[in-house]
Scaffold this active site. Structure first.
Site, PDB file in Angstrom:
ATOM      1  N   ASP A 208       0.829  -1.208   0.000  1.00 37.25           N
ATOM      2  CA  ASP A 208       0.000   0.000   0.000  1.00 37.25           C
ATOM      3  C   ASP A 208       0.869   1.266   0.000  1.00 37.25           C
ATOM      4  OD1 ASP A 208      -2.853   0.950   0.412  1.00 37.25           O
ATOM      5  OD2 ASP A 208      -1.886   1.956   2.100  1.00 37.25           O
ATOM      6  N   GLU A 267       1.958  -0.459  -4.930  1.00 37.14           N
ATOM      7  CA  GLU A 267       0.984   0.561  -5.297  1.00 37.14           C
ATOM      8  C   GLU A 267       1.713   1.896  -5.180  1.00 37.14           C
ATOM      9  OE1 GLU A 267      -3.071   2.853  -4.030  1.00 37.14           O
ATOM     10  OE2 GLU A 267      -1.488   2.403  -2.621  1.00 37.14           O
TER      11      GLU A 267
HETATM   12  C1  NOJ Z   1      -4.357   3.042  -0.904  1.00 34.28           C
HETATM   13  C2  NOJ Z   1      -5.510   2.109  -0.701  1.00 34.28           C
HETATM   14  O1  NOJ Z   1      -5.771   1.441  -1.898  1.00 34.28           O
HETATM   15  C3  NOJ Z   1      -6.665   2.943  -0.207  1.00 34.28           C
HETATM   16  O2  NOJ Z   1      -7.849   2.187  -0.158  1.00 34.28           O
HETATM   17  C4  NOJ Z   1      -6.321   3.496   1.142  1.00 34.28           C
HETATM   18  O3  NOJ Z   1      -7.340   4.383   1.555  1.00 34.28           O
HETATM   19  C5  NOJ Z   1      -5.002   4.262   1.116  1.00 34.28           C
HETATM   20  N1  NOJ Z   1      -3.982   3.588   0.377  1.00 34.28           N
HETATM   21  C6  NOJ Z   1      -4.477   4.482   2.515  1.00 34.28           C
HETATM   22  O4  NOJ Z   1      -4.046   3.261   3.067  1.00 34.28           O
END
Ligand code: NOJ
Length: 548
Positions: A208, A267
């Site tokens: 993440d 990500e």
């Molecule tokens: C990216 C995640 O995909 C999202 O759902 C989340 O709110 C943020 N990161 C914070 O963790």
């Protein structure tokens, strides 16, 4: 007949990965919240779909301030979702069905309920416990102003004051304090977490906001305007710093200590394909999400240049590329492509959509789904990994019919930089049957409201219909397995700028007509089409697969 020699490349290079948002997939214990036993109960469904792996969004203990991305304990299962034994059962059940398991790691921030943060609050200023997070004194005569005017992603200040007067930094919700990645204890603890899940048989990790962990917080802190104006070239104080790869080099050593090595996908919403490539490097996380198609219009020249650029970039790094059209953070692509007034763009004007009376006024439901099927079948024929988001295989649209009091996304309440309707509309529990209190999701309702039209998209309905979106996905995934060998793609010129055609090895060809006139075929062997052919021609908003 094409040569279907199986590739010996690592599985992740060209996997079809299905994202499960556990709280909304299947509810086995009837509390309205999806759970791990729910996933176990649908293992046959996942196998029949033909995916190679599942990625589970967070299932860890959480107060759900941000849908589980506020983790209170990284090495456990939320009791509402099951137990570690349930998790083990899920992993073995999926492995028996040749489905690999990827879990989400959230290293930028913890939940404010995490024992470290509670300890930090109790221990007070100057303590080692506060050094695990980012605490600062405020500005102003009595420290009553935040240390900087920085804004959080979900809206409002990114600094929150605690009882003794210090402030802590939270890039996301107030309940998600950022960790201090300069602290060796933080680094060591995540290595422990990676080993914990790897030892339980997990095959890979989705990281993440992988580009946000390390920070340069030297004083004086810049203003938000200054931050916005700084290049994101590896030296930005908060985003995509080069030194984050020192963290991932340590993670890589852990991944490679397993046989087979554990995989990871970043990500990382970074500024250029070159910056993204750093995360895909084999010494770093190994693969990185490419969101270019997800933010593109349904438009042939855009798709072509995105595909060309990303394949070139993947070839240069030695990784394979990834493709995504939908996930738990964006408006479902069937809906994006049906919002004619917005020209198919992600719904940034979300509230207007609702104010205009809901989807009936704004949404070309049929056209959106038709274009989504065409785009997905193009995506599934590309080299690299394809990420599918639960419910897209049913052709689900975004749910707009959620009243403010039913919404959960912190972004909705705080006016986030995500779209103003928030992300609940793509997180509504799946319809499995046409009846019951939650269309077969569970026995006792669902934690977000399901609209009546969900019945038309239920698994039970689509299972019985050979022309359904579910049947199309199953067929495509089965064919993809047979046809996909190495990662080459060659464009075939069509003489039209609204038609794309490409060839993969062994005579596998794909044609997508993005609009305009039907594209005539010349007796090719069509093995899959997303809409009926018109007098032997491929009509608008349609993809066909052809084999030799
Ligand atoms: C990216 C995640 O995909 C999202 O759902 C989340 O709110 C943020 N990161 C914070 O963790």
């Amino acid at each position: 007949m094409s040569d279907t020699t199986p590739t010996t490349a690592p599985w992740w290079r060209q996997a079809a990965v299905y994202q499960i948002y556990p709280r909304s997939f299947a509810d086995a214990n009837g509390d309205g919240i999806g759970d791990i036993p729910g996933v176990v109960s649908r293992a046959d469904y996942l196998q029949a779909l033909g995916i190679d792996a599942v990625w589970l969004s967070p299932f860890y203990p959480s107060e759900l301030a941000d849908g589980g991305y506020d983790v209170a304990d990284y090495r456990n299962v939320d009791p509402r979702l099951g137990t570690l034994d349930d998790f083990d059962e899920m992993v073995s059940g999926l492995h028996e069905r040749h489905i690999r398991v990827v879990v989400d790691i959230v290293p930028n921030h913890t939940s404010d309920q995490h024992e470290w943060f509670q300890e930090a609050l109790a221990a007070g200023r100057g303590s080692a416990a506060r050094e695990r997070y980012i605490f600062r004194e405020g500005q102003g005569e009595n420290g009553e102003l935040p240390p900087a005017d920085w804004q959080s992603v979900f809206g409002g200040s990114a600094w929150e004051r605690v009882a003794d007067g210090q402030w802590y930094f939270h890039r996301f919700a107030v309940e998600q304090p950022d960790l201090n990645w300069d602290n060796p204890e933080v680094r060591a603890d995540f290595l422990k977490t990676l080993r914990f899940w790897s030892d339980r048989g997990v095959d890979g990790f989705r990281i993440d906001v992988a580009h946000m962990l390390t920070k340069d917080l030297s004083e004086p802190l810049p203003s938000q305007a200054e931050l916005d104006a700084m290049p994101q070239d590896g030296n930005h104080p908060l985003i995509d710093r080069d030194d984050v790869h020192e963290v991932y080099a340590e993670w890589r050593a852990v991944f490679n200590s397993y046989d087979p090595p554990r995989t990871a996908v970043a990500e990382a919403w970074v500024s250029t394909p070159e910056r993204r490539a750093k995360y895909a490097h084999p010494d770093s996380l190994g693969q990185s999400f490419n969101f270019d198609l997800l933010v593109a219009d349904f438009d042939a020249p855009s798709f072509r240049s995105i595909i060309t650029d990303n394949l070139a970039q993947a070839a240069a790094t030695g990784s394979s590329t990834t493709w995504v059209l939908s996930n738990h953070d964006v408006t479902r692509h069937a809906t994006r492509y049906g919002l004619e007034p917005l020209n198919g763009r992600p719904v940034k004007q979300g509230t207007e959509w609702v104010e205009a009376g809901g989807p009936a006024d704004w949404l070309d439901r049929e056209g959106g789904l038709r274009r989504a099927r065409a785009a997905t079948m193009l995506m599934l024929a590309l080299p690299g990994s394809a990420y599918l988001y639960q419910g897209e295989e049913l052709g689900l649209h975004e749910v707009a019919e959620i009243t403010p009091d039913q919404r959960q996304d912190p972004g909705f309440f705080r006016g986030s930089e995500y779209d103003r309707l928030g992300r609940d509309g793509c997180r509504v529990p799946l319809p499995w049957t046409t009846e019951g209190s939650s269309f077969g999701f569970g026995t006792n309702g669902a934690h977000l409201p399901q609209p009546s039209w969900f019945a038309d998209y239920a698994v039970a309905v689509e299972d019985a219909d050979p022309d359904s979106t579910l049947s199309l996905y199953r067929k495509a995934l089965e064919l993809r397995h047979r046809l996909q060998t190495d990662e080459q793609l060659e464009w075939i010129e069509t003489g039209r700028d609204d038609v794309l055609r490409f060839r993969r090895p062994n005579g596998w060809e794909v044609i997508t007509v993005f609009g305009g006139e039907p594209f005539p075929l010349a007796g090719e062997n069509v093995v899959l089409t997303t809409a009926p052919l018109l007098n032997g021609a491929v009509p608008a908003d349609t993809t066909v697969w052809i084999t030799a």
